[in-house]
Design an enzyme around this catalytic site. Structure first.
Site, mmCIF file in Angstrom:
data_model
loop_
_atom_site.group_PDB
_atom_site.id
_atom_site.type_symbol
_atom_site.label_atom_id
_atom_site.label_comp_id
_atom_site.label_asym_id
_atom_site.label_seq_id
_atom_site.Cartn_x
_atom_site.Cartn_y
_atom_site.Cartn_z
ATOM 1 C CB SER A 188 -0.969 -0.043 1.185
ATOM 2 O OG SER A 188 -2.005 0.888 1.024
ATOM 3 C CG ASP A 205 -6.815 -2.156 -3.580
ATOM 4 O OD1 ASP A 205 -7.507 -1.422 -2.858
ATOM 5 O OD2 ASP A 205 -5.607 -2.364 -3.383
ATOM 6 C CG HIS A 244 -6.008 -2.223 0.195
ATOM 7 N ND1 HIS A 244 -5.251 -1.651 -0.802
ATOM 8 C CD2 HIS A 244 -5.417 -1.861 1.357
ATOM 9 C CE1 HIS A 244 -4.255 -0.965 -0.267
ATOM 10 N NE2 HIS A 244 -4.332 -1.081 1.044
#
Length: 693
Positions: free
Chosen positions: A546, A632, A666
């Site tokens: 991320s 995501d 995600h």
């Protein structure tokens, strides 16, 4: 196209013009997930990755089986008391998801029931079975699981694609049947009125920002009859809703990255309009906990590392100090109970717990014997109690659940996560070391290795980092990591600026126009690992996900010779293009973290100077594995896709792989066995890069 040759993404002319700067973005077209060419490209990359890693399949299977054999597959969490029941979650061998259960509490018993070998407890009532809810779906996640005050109703929401848009339902636990109420496209979180007649929940706008709080009357058609209780028009702010532990008030939390406001509704008057506890002021953050006649206010008003005050429940106004600001001691959270306050904090790069008795005794800190550890509150559902449950682990101590007697400070171990296969914590050792950044700042590193691992630079190592949003990467225990440690791999965490490990200033010095400190701190940690003899550049692999994926892309550009490999998971590598586009999910809320490059030419130039996608060059990069997910909604899949496509074009000799989960979000794949296989895939690639495959 054969899978023996890497895919070559087509180039489509596209220009971006801002502040007089024209930039060519030939892979812009990959933003269109509905374009068949986009899907075809991602599938081609998956095929190439599968072919390029086929030789690792036996190792992947070995690693998966090691994780599986060390994990107690049929297990049970420590039951948590609420009202007349003990609540817990258990897992069953061969099943992907947890099963949420409860049993009636025996009269007069205060200790949780013995959990034995992990089999169902006598008198068990199954509330939710994640395996049944998931059905045949490749993905499943719970968004909320929220009991009414009387324990009769359970609000729960499910996501079957990974896009974090949930379907909310209400289950009557007296019958086990779901009520007709079904509400689509809700966000995380919910809260009940005191009598269980009303449920509050949130929804998102087109940019995936939770901005509305709704009131739903149980038994009505949520689509047509629910009322908007609160709507936040400022696109910098998120909203959430919760019920206080005392169950007397509903709180609506309104937060940006640097400012907050809390509104309150009496839980026994759910139709009441929310009132603000303190109006928002730019740069002032506060959170609220109800405690008797007062609201506790944890805030940073004139207190960089936060202080604790209170105001009247009946007439919120001025704040009276309870715990003064102490520079270097970052107050994180306050939990209020009838006779005690429990404050979660961090100091000197470690987390801590402070107990504040309200009668007689002086405040005290709970102490732990290890030099490195993580500690924080577990589920504490009851208000009138003298027992506080906490979670503890370290890089060598498995996840442990303790109950603390708040009167005496005595800790009782309720459970330590089983690690099967002859695990012996004394075979491993952990260390805290300090790197020195370019500006002289000392940056902590947490390190774990199997005893006897050489310190002559010959050992391979993984350096993990994040460094954004004041999110701290505290030391943690990992069963999958044991497979690496036992093969002689060292694991280290770089506690770099932009995170919160060393307090609020640590965060401030790694954001906005100081963001590059995050990247140079990580490189300094990598250099320290080499100088201290832990590893060597060709055996040191960097890993992050991320915003930590942005870190991976940035350090690859800044110091490609410092690493022997890089793993970037759901990586935020096209940061400038994303932050320039307010129509994309989360962009406007991110401006207080990164700056607003649309309005500010200085921010634009600064972000352009470090954004990984825009700073790729025709140089030799270390081998790179990028992992992403098609659904995501936080870091869109086109970011790593564009990054890999351009990297391949500029540096065709670099070994780069892109793996896209076509049915996840995600957090990657949702089932525990699927997650173990995903970790085995990454671990096998890591071992291959350092000659341990």
């Amino acid at each position: 196209m054969t899978t023996e040759q890497p895919p070559a993404a087509k180039r489509v002319p596209h220009e971006r013009v801002h502040h007089g700067d024209t930039v060519a973005d030939e892979y812009f077209w990959l933003q269109d997930r509905d374009d068949p060419d986009t899907v075809a490209y991602l599938e081609a990359e998956n095929a190439f990755t599968a072919a390029a890693t086929a030789h690792l399949e036996p190792l992947r299977e070995t690693l998966f089986n090691e994780i599986k054999s060390r994990t107690k597959e049929s297990d049970l969490s420590v039951p948590t008391r609420k009202g007349g029941y003990w609540y817990y979650t258990r897992t069953e061998e061969g099943r992907q998801y947890g099963i949420h259960c409860r049993v009636r509490a025996a009269e007069g018993r205060t200790a949780p029931p013995e959990i034995g070998d992990g089999t169902p407890l006598p008198g068990e009532e199954i509330l939710l079975d994640g395996n049944l809810l998931a059905g045949d779906s490749e993905y499943f996640a719970l968004g909320t699981s929220d009991l009414s005050v009387d324990g009769n109703l359970l609000a729960y929401s499910t996501d079957l694609s990974g896009d974090e848009r949930f379907t909310l339902r209400i289950r009557d636990l007296r019958t086990g049947a779901d009520l007709p109420d079904v509400i689509e496209n809700v966000f995380y979180g919910s809260a009940w009125s005191a009598d269980g007649s009303t449920l509050f929940y949130t929804t998102v706008d087109e940019a995936w920002r939770p901005y509305r709080v709704w009131r739903h009357a149980v038994g009505t058609d949520g689509t047509n009859e629910d009322a908007i209780v609160f709507e936040e028009p400022d696109e910098r702010f998120w909203v959430g809703v919760e019920l206080t532990r005392s169950e007397r008030f509903l709180l609506i939390d309104v937060t940006s990255k640097v400012t907050s406001e809390v509104l309150v509704i009496p839980a026994d008057e759910p139709l009441t309009r929310p009132r603000s506890i303190a109006p928002r002021r730019q740069g002032v953050e506060y959170s609220v906990e109800h405690h008797g006649h007062r609201f506790l206010i944890l805030h940073n008003d004139g207190a960089e590392d936060f202080a604790l005050s209170y105001t009247s429940v009946d007439a919120p106004g001025g704040w009276t100090s309870l715990i003064e600001h102490e520079p270097g001691t970052r107050l994180l959270q306050v939990d209020a109970f009838s006779g005690h306050l429990v404050v979660s904090l961090r100091r000197d790069g470690l987390t801590g717990i402070r107990v504040v008795p309200l009668q007689g005794s002086a405040p005290y800190d709970i102490t732990f014997p290890e030099p490195l550890y993580s500690v924080g509150p577990e589920n504490n559902l009851e208000y009138d109690t003298t027992s506080f449950r906490l979670h503890y682990n370290s890089m060598v101590t498995p996840d442990s659940v303790f109950d603390c007697n708040l009167d005496s400070g005595e800790l009782t171990l309720r459970k330590q996560k089983p690690v099967l296969g002859g695990f012996d914590a004394t075979r491993y050792e952990q260390f805290r070391e300090w790197a020195v950044a370019d500006d002289g700042t000392r940056v902590p590193i947490s390190i774990v290795a199997r005893k006897g691992t050489p310190r002559d630079g010959s050992a391979p190592a993984i350096l993990y980092g994040y460094g954004s949003y004041e999110s701290s990467t505290d030391p943690w225990f990992s069963i999958p990591r044991l497979s690496l440690l036992d093969r002689g791999v060292i694991f280290a965490i770089a506690h770099i600026r932009g995170g919160g490990e060393m307090g609020r200033r640590w965060y401030e010095e790694g954001k906005l126009l100081a963001k590059k400190n995050t990247f140079t701190d990580f490189i300094a940690c990598a250099q320290h690992m080499v100088k201290a003899g832990w590893s060597a550049p060709d055996r040191l692999v960097a890993r992050g996900g991320s915003a930590g994926g942005l870190l991976m892309g940035a350090v690859a550009n800044l110091a490609p010779d410092a690493f022997g490999g890089i793993v970037a998971q759901v990586p935020f590598v096209d940061a400038l293009n994303t932050i320039l586009d307010p129509s994309l999910p989360l962009t406007v809320t991110e401006w207080e973290e990164w700056g607003n490059p649309l309005a500010d030419a200085e921010v634009y130039a600064y972000m352009k100077s470090y954004t990984p996608y825009e700073n790729l060059a025709a140089v030799q990069y270390p081998p790179i594995l990028a992992v992403t997910s098609l659904n995501d909604t936080r870091v869109l899949s086109h970011e790593p896709a564009k990054w890999v496509a351009r990297l391949r074009a500029l540096s065709p000799s670099t070994k780069v792989l892109l793996k896209t989960e076509m049915g996840a979000g995600h957090g990657g794949r949702s089932g525990r066995y699927d997650a173990w296989r995903e970790e085995a895939f990454v671990a096998a690639w890591l071992l291959d890069q350092v000659g341990k495959a």
